[in-house]
Scaffold this active site. Structure first.
Site, PDB file in Angstrom:
ATOM      1  CG  HIS A 124      -2.041   1.147   1.346  1.00 32.85           C
ATOM      2  ND1 HIS A 124      -1.576   2.119   1.147  1.00 32.85           N
ATOM      3  CD2 HIS A 124      -3.139   0.902   0.931  1.00 32.85           C
ATOM      4  CE1 HIS A 124      -3.212   3.330   1.248  1.00 32.85           C
ATOM      5  NE2 HIS A 124      -4.159   2.405   1.120  1.00 32.85           N
TER       6      HIS A 124
ATOM      7  CD  GLU B  34      -4.803   2.054  -2.597  1.00 31.50           C
ATOM      8  OE1 GLU B  34      -6.374   1.852  -1.593  1.00 31.50           O
ATOM      9  OE2 GLU B  34      -3.947   1.955  -2.088  1.00 31.50           O
TER      10      GLU B  34
END
Length: 233
Positions: free
Chosen positions: A90, A157
């Site tokens: 992430h 993302e």
């Protein structure tokens, strides 16, 4: 089948996650949705009842079974908790904690070898996008990753759209997902300020196989609305 995942990050407690999870399980059981649903709670909330209508994942783990790695959890702990899904790379871990592409590759190789479902997060900064180097940047992040691994889900993302309230445009999302598909990614979900108002449009785009939801997943009602939007795309 849409993939819809919620990432709590460092939000919710063990007790509030349990209450949320029971409500989510009931919601999915009552409506019999076809979506593949995942929830990534804080580490302290990983061990609780088995929920048959969605999967619980860990936000991070170290690529070992066990050992002298203070502050980390490894495969032994995940196996004891019957956790079969893991998030890797992430952007908040890459940016705030310095996780490199090489570390992410090591994690992928280790946990793929042990058959885990893996969400691999990739995404560029605003500077990279403005320099029109998105494809090259994503290719580097995917370097060394076995994109044929059947349990891999790539989560795109863009760093500049995470937690800012500003999602990438529909054209930007579709074009970038097309790049990732062309690079060899089979299943690609979008994450970056996804909410009930934009989720349906995002999930209707070619090449978008679902969404990874951050802030909008913290309220059960909001997350359930996004799941409904996935069914109506």
């Amino acid at each position: 089948m849409m993939i819809i995942a919620g990432n709590f990050k460092t939000n919710h407690t063990r007790s509030s996650t349990l209450s949320y999870a029971k409500g989510l399980n009931q919601f999915l059981r009552d409506r019999q949705f076809g979506a593949e649903v995942y929830l990534f709670p804080p580490m302290s909330a990983l061990a609780y009842d088995d929920f048959s209508h969605f999967s619980i994942g860990a936000q991070n783990a170290y690529p070992v079974c066990g050992g002298a790695y203070t502050g980390e959890i490894g495969l032994d702990q995940l196996n004891e908790l019957q956790i079969k899904t893991l998030m890797i790379g992430h952007s908040e871990r890459r940016v705030l904690l310095g996780e490199s592409d090489q570390i992410c590759q090591r994690k992928f190789e280790f946990f793929a070898h042990h058959g885990m479902n893996i969400f691999l997060c990739v995404g560029e900064s605003l500077e990279v996008r403005q320099a029109q180097k998105v494809r090259e940047f994503l290719a580097l992040q995917l370097s060394g990753i076995d994109l044929s691994y059947a349990r891999l889900i790539v989560a795109y993302e863009p760093i500049w759209a995470i937690g800012t309230g500003v999602s990438a445009s529909l054209i930007e999302i579709q074009e970038t997902h097309a790049i990732l598909k062309d690079l060899g990614c089979s299943r690609v979900v979008y994450g970056g300020s996804v909410n009930p108002q934009n989720a349906r449009e995002i999930m209707s785009l070619d090449g978008v196989d679902g969404v990874l939801v951050g802030g909008a997943s913290l309220r059960l009602e909001s997350f359930c609305e996004i799941i409904e939007n996935g069914e109506m795309k």
